[in-house]
Scaffold this active site. Sequence first.
Site, mmCIF file in Angstrom:
data_model
loop_
_atom_site.group_PDB
_atom_site.id
_atom_site.type_symbol
_atom_site.label_atom_id
_atom_site.label_comp_id
_atom_site.label_asym_id
_atom_site.label_seq_id
_atom_site.Cartn_x
_atom_site.Cartn_y
_atom_site.Cartn_z
ATOM 1 N N GLY A 167 0.867 -1.057 -0.056
ATOM 2 C CA GLY A 167 0.034 0.071 -0.194
ATOM 3 C C GLY A 167 0.923 1.145 -0.090
ATOM 4 N N LYS A 212 5.184 19.348 -4.679
ATOM 5 C CA LYS A 212 5.755 19.776 -3.397
ATOM 6 C C LYS A 212 6.714 20.756 -3.330
ATOM 7 C CE LYS A 212 4.121 15.271 -1.688
ATOM 8 N NZ LYS A 212 4.455 13.783 -1.374
#
Length: 469
Positions: A230, A248
């Site tokens: 995940g 970012k």
Amino acid sequence: MPPAAPLCSFRGAPLARMIGTSNFGRGLDLLPKRAAPSSTKPATGGNSGRTAGRRVALIGFGTVGSAVAKILSEHPSPVLRLTHICNRNFERKKQPWVPADVLWTDNVDSVLESDVDIVIELIGGLNPAEHIVRRALESGKSVVTANKQLIARHGPDLLELAAKHRCQLEFGASVAGGVPVLPALRTGLCGDRLHGIAGILNGTCNYILSRIENARIPFSEALEEAQARGYAEADASEDLDGGDARAKLAILALAGLHARVAPESIRARTIRPVDAVDFDYAAQLGCTIRQISRADLNANATDTLLAEVGPCLVPSNSPFGRVQRNLNLVLTSGQYGGDMAFLGAGAGGDPTAVAVVSDLMFVAQGSAASGDGAGPVFTPHVSHDFETAWYLRFFVRDQPGIVARLAQILAAHHLNIDSLLQKPGFEKSSLPFVITLEPCRDSQLHPALEDISRVDFSVRPCLCLPILG
Ligand SMILES: NC(=O)c1ccc[n+]([C@@H]2O[C@H](COP(=O)([O-])OP(=O)(O)OC[C@H]3O[C@@H](n4cnc5c(N)ncnc54)[C@H](OP(=O)(O)O)[C@@H]3O)[C@@H](O)[C@H]2O)c1
């Protein structure tokens, strides 16, 4: 402006300083000043006996949104009151721990037309998030968001819109998840003159690279493992190819360097060609490999920002070299305060929710920005023409004269070889070896790489990585 010292000059140094900031009382630097909230409306209605406070609507009840709702439900704040949760097909999302007087809805319009004071946008993506945030700000509602794509592309405009309507826009969770680097840039460090920011901003890439480093497994296996656990999406292109990290970086450049840059103007190199053998060669050089996002104000050309994202060699014993798994690390360099480091969980529902709730509490606190008068936001020319040493890795069909031919090309472009590394034990049909170069600019190296791409003995494209030291 001081000379822009390279940000990775931390060989052997301990982590410079771990900063934790309170979100209370922080001022806003050069960005449009935060206005004090127009009102502090008491909460109305409800039957739970919860305390009054600023009325909060949460739009997006997914990983982060549900974690935010949990914090607000488990630890009711005297200054915040969750009144709405909005999600498409909300019936399947309902949770017993949400206070009974919270209104569940799938109607965004009804939320935006209600008397809530603060809207939390946690649906992600640009559409309809941008529209929702604009409408909220235009109606005088403050907004808290974790949406990096939205802030990277429209942050300056949205901040202006918030200032115009005397409300606030907070986005502390949009970079490095739960690590309070953006609040620190906008308050704790706003008294400095920062000239460089560098970071490990993408946990997926860091997980994959540190797994290849530690287990010497192929890239494809490390990616599959990250997906199974995940840490990577089924289509991880945004992460692997640098799109996520450069969005970012654009936000960090705005908040810390006061530079307004489009994410697309920042060069992003993929980590996909990095091979287990590159970690063997990097180790011979005292280094490892990490995806590094870096932005430096150029001391020689004040209208230029040097910025790029991509895999780099970093000293193994440096702060970057020691970051394992999916952690994030951001280093800043300032004219007066020197180097600072911020390390922690860059993603995950709970850590990111902490950043969102901290922003909420700041808005609810109603502190007006102090501003530091350090100068306006500027729009720089963005360049990736960093000067560094370089690592060139070749996979070749072995034959006499290969090194001589490569040396000839490099010499023709006035590039100096620093070392030549060749590990034994590989098939002669696909033999990896490495040439490192003494420092030169990217623009000086590029034409040599074009010539190298035309040699007939390569069985894979040459992998070229900056060596940060
Ligand atoms: N997850 C992290 O670790 C992390 C870290 C830092 C920042 N962020 C940012 O936080 C934001 C939320 O991320 P997340 O991981 O929580 O995403 P997520 O799990 O996909 O949650 C998004 C939620 O919004 C709902 N939604 C999407 N579009 C909607 C619409 N048009 N109207 C109403 N509801 C809508 C989704 O409903 P469905 O259930 O129907 O899809 C889902 O419940 C993003 O901007 C992300 O980049 C996330």
